[in-house]
Every structure is written in C-alpha cells, then in structure tokens.
Scaffold this motif. Structure first.
Motif, PDB file in Angstrom:
ATOM      1  N   GLU A  11       1.576  -7.627   0.330  1.00 39.83           N
ATOM      2  CA  GLU A  11       1.300  -8.985  -0.140  1.00 39.83           C
ATOM      3  C   GLU A  11       0.023  -9.029  -0.990  1.00 39.83           C
ATOM      4  OE1 GLU A  11       1.142  -8.961   3.838  1.00 39.83           O
ATOM      5  OE2 GLU A  11       3.095  -8.186   3.248  1.00 39.83           O
ATOM      6  N   GLU A  12      -0.977  -8.224  -0.594  1.00 41.85           N
ATOM      7  CA  GLU A  12      -2.229  -8.193  -1.360  1.00 41.85           C
ATOM      8  C   GLU A  12      -2.016  -7.548  -2.732  1.00 41.85           C
ATOM      9  OE1 GLU A  12      -4.576  -6.075   1.506  1.00 41.85           O
ATOM     10  OE2 GLU A  12      -5.287  -7.908   2.442  1.00 41.85           O
ATOM     11  N   PHE A  13      -1.231  -6.469  -2.774  1.00 44.82           N
ATOM     12  CA  PHE A  13      -0.896  -5.844  -4.050  1.00 44.82           C
ATOM     13  C   PHE A  13      -0.157  -6.840  -4.940  1.00 44.82           C
ATOM     14  CE2 PHE A  13      -1.681  -1.760  -1.984  1.00 44.82           C
ATOM     15  CZ  PHE A  13      -2.123  -0.968  -3.025  1.00 44.82           C
ATOM     16  N   GLN A  14       0.842  -7.517  -4.367  1.00 42.20           N
ATOM     17  CA  GLN A  14       1.652  -8.463  -5.145  1.00 42.20           C
ATOM     18  C   GLN A  14       0.813  -9.616  -5.677  1.00 42.20           C
ATOM     19  OE1 GLN A  14       4.648  -7.766  -6.188  1.00 42.20           O
ATOM     20  NE2 GLN A  14       4.545  -5.884  -4.986  1.00 42.20           N
ATOM     21  N   ALA A  15      -0.165 -10.085  -4.895  1.00 37.31           N
ATOM     22  CA  ALA A  15      -1.039 -11.168  -5.352  1.00 37.31           C
ATOM     23  C   ALA A  15      -1.834 -10.733  -6.579  1.00 37.31           C
ATOM     24  CB  ALA A  15      -1.982 -11.580  -4.229  1.00 37.31           C
ATOM     25  N   ASN A  37     -14.914 -15.861  -3.342  1.00 37.70           N
ATOM     26  CA  ASN A  37     -15.524 -15.933  -2.010  1.00 37.70           C
ATOM     27  C   ASN A  37     -15.718 -14.559  -1.369  1.00 37.70           C
ATOM     28  OD1 ASN A  37     -12.821 -15.486  -1.814  1.00 37.70           O
ATOM     29  ND2 ASN A  37     -12.445 -16.913  -0.138  1.00 37.70           N
ATOM     30  N   GLN A  38     -15.579 -13.505  -2.149  1.00 38.26           N
ATOM     31  CA  GLN A  38     -15.688 -12.128  -1.637  1.00 38.26           C
ATOM     32  C   GLN A  38     -16.869 -11.466  -2.350  1.00 38.26           C
ATOM     33  OE1 GLN A  38     -11.895  -9.821  -1.264  1.00 38.26           O
ATOM     34  NE2 GLN A  38     -12.770  -8.667  -2.944  1.00 38.26           N
ATOM     35  N   ASP A  39     -17.847 -10.946  -1.600  1.00 37.07           N
ATOM     36  CA  ASP A  39     -19.035 -10.405  -2.243  1.00 37.07           C
ATOM     37  C   ASP A  39     -19.023  -8.891  -2.371  1.00 37.07           C
ATOM     38  OD1 ASP A  39     -19.147 -10.546   0.483  1.00 37.07           O
ATOM     39  OD2 ASP A  39     -21.315 -10.838   0.593  1.00 37.07           O
ATOM     40  N   TYR A  40     -17.837  -8.301  -2.404  1.00 30.98           N
ATOM     41  CA  TYR A  40     -17.670  -6.874  -2.651  1.00 30.98           C
ATOM     42  C   TYR A  40     -16.331  -6.697  -3.362  1.00 30.98           C
ATOM     43  CZ  TYR A  40     -15.064  -7.619   1.669  1.00 30.98           C
ATOM     44  OH  TYR A  40     -14.217  -8.118   2.630  1.00 30.98           O
ATOM     45  N   PHE A  41     -16.093  -5.515  -3.890  1.00 31.16           N
ATOM     46  CA  PHE A  41     -14.790  -5.292  -4.521  1.00 31.16           C
ATOM     47  C   PHE A  41     -13.892  -4.517  -3.570  1.00 31.16           C
ATOM     48  CE2 PHE A  41     -17.085  -1.469  -5.865  1.00 31.16           C
ATOM     49  CZ  PHE A  41     -16.147  -0.469  -5.654  1.00 31.16           C
ATOM     50  N   ARG A  42     -12.576  -4.685  -3.744  1.00 31.64           N
ATOM     51  CA  ARG A  42     -11.597  -3.936  -2.967  1.00 31.64           C
ATOM     52  C   ARG A  42     -10.729  -3.144  -3.931  1.00 31.64           C
ATOM     53  NH1 ARG A  42      -8.277  -7.114   1.184  1.00 31.64           N
ATOM     54  NH2 ARG A  42      -7.539  -8.111  -0.697  1.00 31.64           N
ATOM     55  N   LEU A  43     -10.249  -2.017  -3.460  1.00 29.27           N
ATOM     56  CA  LEU A  43      -9.509  -1.096  -4.317  1.00 29.27           C
ATOM     57  C   LEU A  43      -8.164  -0.752  -3.697  1.00 29.27           C
ATOM     58  CD1 LEU A  43      -9.582   0.829  -6.802  1.00 29.27           C
ATOM     59  CD2 LEU A  43     -10.636   2.518  -5.310  1.00 29.27           C
ATOM     60  N   GLY A  44      -7.118  -0.854  -4.500  1.00 28.90           N
ATOM     61  CA  GLY A  44      -5.783  -0.412  -4.101  1.00 28.90           C
ATOM     62  C   GLY A  44      -5.311   0.635  -5.086  1.00 28.90           C
TER      63      GLY A  44
END
Length: 116
Positions: A11-15, A37-44
């Motif tokens: 679901e996160e990838f699709q978003a 609202n997120q103070d860091y980056f996320r990686l897929g």
C-alpha cells in the motif's frame, strides 16, 4: 537501515506510485512523494527478476542502500522514495550506482545541494 526508514508494504509503494512524481535515467527510476508530517525520508527498493538472479538483485539493493546511506545528509527529508533499478544496474559497481543515483536525484532536485 532502520525499519522506520524503509517502505515495505504494498500500500505504501502504491501510494508513492499513484500520488508521487518520478524522474529517471538509464539505470534508475526514482518515485518520490512529499510527506510534510514526517521529519525523515523513507526508502523503498524494487529490483525485478529481469535484472538477474537473486545474488545480483541483492547486490544492487545493497549498493543502492549504501549509496543512500553515504549521501543521506544531502537528501531532502519529509519524502518517501521508491527506487526502481533497470537492467544496466546488473553490471555496475558501487561507484557507478552511486553516481547514477546522485545524477537522477539532482535532476529531480531532491538533493539539498541541487540548484534550480
């Protein structure tokens, strides 16, 4: 890379795919989605079986994670990133992967040092 910095769920990838933007070069496609609202980056990471066998795919993923780790000070926070590796990455060494990622990130103005 810590768990909170990873994108694992479909679901996160699709978003990111549906609502985000993308930039590409010959080796990588980078999808990114602003998360205020997120103070860091996320990686897929997405490395298809077209790239090669499991050993090759895991090596590419290791290289991409390490490249992000080395340039994490320059990467804009508050974003989710999905990196899709293309076929040429199977024959690249770490430094080529890193420079290619930096190139596509600069093109998309996702590095703090990029001007434009």
């Amino acid at each position: 890379m810590e768990k909170k910095y990873r994108i694992k769920k479909n679901e996160e990838f699709q978003a990111v795919f549906r609502n985000g933007e993308s930039f590409a070069n010959r080796q990588f496609v980078v999808y990114f989605l602003k998360k205020p609202n997120q103070d860091y980056f996320r990686l897929g990471l997405s490395v298809s079986k077209k790239i090669g066998n499991a050993v090759t795919r895991n090596r590419v993923k290791r290289y991409v994670r390490e490249a992000f780790h080395q340039i994490d000070e320059e990467i804009r926070n508050s974003y989710d990133y999905v990196i899709i590796a293309r076929k040429p990455t199977s024959n690249m060494d770490f430094h080529e992967v890193k420079s290619s990622l930096i190139h596509v990130m600069k093109r998309s103005k996702l590095l703090k040092t990029s001007r434009g």
